[in-house]
Design a protein around this motif. Structure first.
Motif, PDB file in Angstrom:
ATOM      1  N   LEU A   1     -13.540  13.149  -7.726  1.00  7.07           N
ATOM      2  CA  LEU A   1     -13.266  12.634  -9.193  1.00  7.07           C
ATOM      3  C   LEU A   1     -11.943  11.183  -8.605  1.00  7.07           C
ATOM      4  N   LEU A   2     -11.254  10.974  -8.094  1.00  7.18           N
ATOM      5  CA  LEU A   2     -11.068  10.224  -7.539  1.00  7.18           C
ATOM      6  C   LEU A   2     -11.081   9.591  -6.074  1.00  7.18           C
ATOM      7  N   ALA A   3     -12.038   8.534  -5.872  1.00  5.92           N
ATOM      8  CA  ALA A   3     -12.716   7.534  -4.640  1.00  5.92           C
ATOM      9  C   ALA A   3     -11.697   8.338  -3.878  1.00  5.92           C
ATOM     10  N   GLU A   4     -12.238   8.027  -2.342  1.00  7.97           N
ATOM     11  CA  GLU A   4     -11.159   8.514  -0.718  1.00  7.97           C
ATOM     12  C   GLU A   4     -10.676   6.511  -1.071  1.00  7.97           C
ATOM     13  N   PRO A   5      -9.399   6.582  -1.071  1.00  6.28           N
ATOM     14  CA  PRO A   5      -9.359   4.927   0.083  1.00  6.28           C
ATOM     15  C   PRO A   5      -9.209   4.661   1.155  1.00  6.28           C
ATOM     16  N   ALA A   6      -8.660   3.122   1.630  1.00  6.92           N
ATOM     17  CA  ALA A   6      -9.616   3.523   2.999  1.00  6.92           C
ATOM     18  C   ALA A   6      -8.069   4.120   3.739  1.00  6.92           C
ATOM     19  N   ARG A   7      -7.923   4.167   4.914  1.00  2.99           N
ATOM     20  CA  ARG A   7      -7.287   4.437   5.499  1.00  2.99           C
ATOM     21  C   ARG A   7      -6.696   3.630   7.113  1.00  2.99           C
TER      22      ARG A   7
ATOM     23  N   MET B   1       0.770  -1.420   0.499  1.00  5.38           N
ATOM     24  CA  MET B   1       0.147  -0.073   0.049  1.00  5.38           C
ATOM     25  C   MET B   1       0.876   1.324  -0.277  1.00  5.38           C
ATOM     26  N   LEU B   2       0.598   2.236  -0.554  1.00  8.24           N
ATOM     27  CA  LEU B   2       1.144   3.695  -0.820  1.00  8.24           C
ATOM     28  C   LEU B   2       0.971   4.985   0.116  1.00  8.24           C
ATOM     29  N   THR B   3       1.812   5.668   0.318  1.00  6.28           N
ATOM     30  CA  THR B   3       1.193   6.522   0.729  1.00  6.28           C
ATOM     31  C   THR B   3       0.386   7.825   0.118  1.00  6.28           C
ATOM     32  N   ILE B   4      -0.199   9.294   0.132  1.00  2.00           N
ATOM     33  CA  ILE B   4       0.377  10.324  -0.800  1.00  2.00           C
ATOM     34  C   ILE B   4       0.922  10.349  -1.385  1.00  2.00           C
ATOM     35  N   GLY B   5       1.744  10.688  -0.742  1.00  2.00           N
ATOM     36  CA  GLY B   5       2.825  11.596  -1.518  1.00  2.00           C
ATOM     37  C   GLY B   5       3.540  10.080  -2.363  1.00  2.00           C
ATOM     38  N   GLN B   6       3.412   8.734  -2.074  1.00  3.98           N
ATOM     39  CA  GLN B   6       4.086   7.904  -2.686  1.00  3.98           C
ATOM     40  C   GLN B   6       3.629   7.566  -4.445  1.00  3.98           C
ATOM     41  N   VAL B   7       2.425   7.450  -4.442  1.00  2.00           N
ATOM     42  CA  VAL B   7       1.013   7.412  -6.098  1.00  2.00           C
ATOM     43  C   VAL B   7       0.921   8.386  -6.341  1.00  2.00           C
ATOM     44  N   ALA B   8       1.484   9.992  -5.689  1.00  3.37           N
ATOM     45  CA  ALA B   8       1.136  11.060  -6.180  1.00  3.37           C
ATOM     46  C   ALA B   8       3.270  11.061  -7.239  1.00  3.37           C
ATOM     47  N   GLU B   9       4.225  10.379  -6.610  1.00  2.00           N
ATOM     48  CA  GLU B   9       5.088  10.557  -7.109  1.00  2.00           C
ATOM     49  C   GLU B   9       5.012   9.713  -8.005  1.00  2.00           C
TER      50      GLU B   9
ATOM     51  N   GLY C   1      -4.222   1.202  -2.660  1.00  2.00           N
ATOM     52  CA  GLY C   1      -3.892   0.169  -3.339  1.00  2.00           C
ATOM     53  C   GLY C   1      -3.791   0.362  -5.130  1.00  2.00           C
ATOM     54  N   ALA C   2      -3.857  -0.964  -5.745  1.00  2.00           N
ATOM     55  CA  ALA C   2      -3.744  -0.691  -7.594  1.00  2.00           C
ATOM     56  C   ALA C   2      -4.548  -0.208  -7.583  1.00  2.00           C
ATOM     57  N   ALA C   3      -5.789   0.014  -7.092  1.00  2.00           N
ATOM     58  CA  ALA C   3      -7.351   0.440  -8.012  1.00  2.00           C
ATOM     59  C   ALA C   3      -7.082   1.746  -7.804  1.00  2.00           C
ATOM     60  N   GLU C   4      -6.529   1.856  -7.263  1.00  2.00           N
ATOM     61  CA  GLU C   4      -6.801   4.014  -6.931  1.00  2.00           C
ATOM     62  C   GLU C   4      -5.406   4.227  -7.516  1.00  2.00           C
ATOM     63  N   VAL C   5      -4.620   2.821  -8.009  1.00  2.00           N
ATOM     64  CA  VAL C   5      -3.017   3.771  -8.867  1.00  2.00           C
ATOM     65  C   VAL C   5      -3.863   4.368 -10.257  1.00  2.00           C
TER      66      VAL C   5
END
Length: 241
Positions: A26-32, A1-9, A41-45
């Motif tokens: 536009l982008l669903a909130e992931p689980a916390r 699982m990735l943090t918001i900073g990691q997925v953005a990068e 996760g992969a779906a959000e990426v």
């Protein structure tokens, strides 16, 4: 699982952009996680990659969700519509760029080439920029109130500039506008700066009443510039008295 900073990068967007996508739905909130941090996760990426691809292609964010959820048979319709909108925007921007480039041409953005050429001729004859601007503003006025006469009148004024006496009269007027007392006295002895003829009265026709407007236009400029009252009613448009 990735943090918001990691997925953005990884995807190539900013953290601020990811948060904005969440905020506008536009982008669903992931689980916390247990600490309250978002975990991607992969779906959000994958969804974020698709959003970025459409945004980079020029699809407005307000329409990204509509395109993402469109059935296959409607996808091309949405893309074609957006492409047409972008083409219209490009055309408008190109027109604005053209107008912006014309600003480099100075007076030519406002005036026909023959009038702008005449103003350049005045500058070449040593007429001050202040008087050239008065002349320019007068032509701008005539383009509004009597556009059908401008071509004829500017041709006559250009022809008159080949007469050294006319050029000298204009220089005297220029000096008087600048407040030169001797030039003002000389100008007061002249009946008109421009030679008058009966043809102008004929040309004016229904536009004759606009002459007063032009004279007032000059008078207003003279008042602003502090020109002596003796010039306040002057107009260099040829008329009969």
């Amino acid at each position: 699982m990735l943090t918001i900073g990691q997925v953005a990068e990884y995807v190539g967007v900013t953290v601020r952009a990811v948060r904005h996508y969440h905020r506008i739905g536009l982008l669903a909130e992931p689980a916390r996680d247990a600490s309250g941090y978002r975990r991607y996760g992969a779906a959000e990426v994958i969804e974020l990659v698709r959003i970025k691809a459409l945004s980079d292609a020029g699809v407005p964010l307000a329409k990204v969700r509509q395109v993402l959820t469109a059935p296959t048979e409607e996808f091309d319709v949405h893309i074609d519509r957006i492409d047409a909108e972008l083409a219209a925007q490009v055309k408008a921007l190109q027109a604005r760029r053209k107008r912006l480039r014309q600003l480099r041409s100075g007076d030519r953005i406002y005036l026909p080439d023959d009038v702008a050429d005449f103003l350049d001729l005045l500058r070449q004859c040593g007429i001050s920029e202040r008087t050239v601007q008065l002349e320019r503003d007068s032509w701008l006025l005539w383009l509004v109130v009597a556009p059908d006469l401008v071509t004829t009148w500017i041709a006559r004024k250009r022809e008159a500039m080949s007469d050294p006496a006319f050029v000298q009269h204009y220089r005297t007027f220029d000096a008087a506008v600048g407040g030169d007392a001797e030039a003002l006295a000389e100008l007061q002895r002249m009946s008109r700066l421009v030679r008058r003829d009966r043809q102008v009265e004929s040309d004016l026709g229904s536009h004759a009443s606009t002459l007063q407007l032009s004279q007032q236009h000059f008078a207003d400029h003279f008042a602003v510039l502090g020109i002596p009252d003796a010039l306040s009613g002057y107009s260099d448009v040829p008329t009969d008295s």
